[in-house]
Enzyme design. Structure first.
Site, mmCIF file in Angstrom:
data_model
loop_
_atom_site.group_PDB
_atom_site.id
_atom_site.type_symbol
_atom_site.label_atom_id
_atom_site.label_comp_id
_atom_site.label_asym_id
_atom_site.label_seq_id
_atom_site.Cartn_x
_atom_site.Cartn_y
_atom_site.Cartn_z
ATOM 1 N N HIS A 3 0.849 -1.191 0.000
ATOM 2 C CA HIS A 3 0.000 0.000 0.000
ATOM 3 C C HIS A 3 0.882 1.237 0.000
ATOM 4 C CE1 HIS A 3 0.653 -1.363 4.141
ATOM 5 N NE2 HIS A 3 0.653 -0.097 4.494
ATOM 6 N N HIS B 45 0.883 5.119 1.010
ATOM 7 C CA HIS B 45 0.199 6.138 1.816
ATOM 8 C C HIS B 45 0.296 7.490 1.111
ATOM 9 C CE1 HIS B 45 0.040 3.966 5.802
ATOM 10 N NE2 HIS B 45 1.073 3.306 5.298
#
Ligand code: AMP
Length: 138
Positions: free
Chosen positions: A101, A103
């Site tokens: 992921h 951010h």
């Protein structure tokens, strides 16, 4: 590809709700449930890869390609003109969810967020040696 016990795979599968802000064939982006700032957004591949260096480069490219648009949108929506775009990779780097992921964290001056960034200095010759080791490993 998915991991049954992976929270982000369960979000992709629709088994866990999220506040979705963007999706395409490869990518999902949604608000972080524990935001460091309002608008803190996560961008993930739909496919399960634990770590960024395990991803096929073309897939990584496809999940990165909406990032400029998402960064502009997150900053516009939060009235900011700065953000951190980062991927914690590995537990020692703070990765808690083992599904890649990115951010996007909107930043304001004086917001109190930030890294400890104790910048060092290479002793003579050490930088050249480290660079040589990286080039050899490529
Ligand atoms: P990291 O430390 O880089 O692995 O960050 C994982 C992030 O995922 C944290 O900021 C969490 O707040 C966020 N997170 C965990 N579960 C969820 C969820 N169900 N929905 C949205 N964000 C989540």
């Amino acid at each position: 590809m998915s991991a049954a016990d992976c929270v982000f795979c369960r979000i992709v599968a629709g088994e866990i709700a999220c506040l979705k802000v963007f999706e395409d064939a490869d990518t999902l982006a949604f608000l972080d449930i524990g935001p460091l700032a309002e608008g803190h957004t996560l961008v993930i591949p739909r496919q399960h890869y634990e770590r960024i260096e395990q991803m096929p480069p073309d897939l990584l490219g496809r999940i990165m390609s909406p990032i400029p648009r998402l960064v502009r949108a997150v900053m516009a929506a939060t009235g900011t003109d700065a953000c951190n775009v980062l991927a914690n990779t590995g537990a020692a780097a703070g990765q808690v969810v083992m599904h890649v992921h990115i951010h996007i964290i909107p930043r304001r001056s004086g917001d109190g967020l930030g890294y400890r960034w104790p910048a060092g200095k290479y002793p003579p010759g050490r930088g050249e040696e480290v660079a040589r080791q990286i080039v050899l490993a490529l």
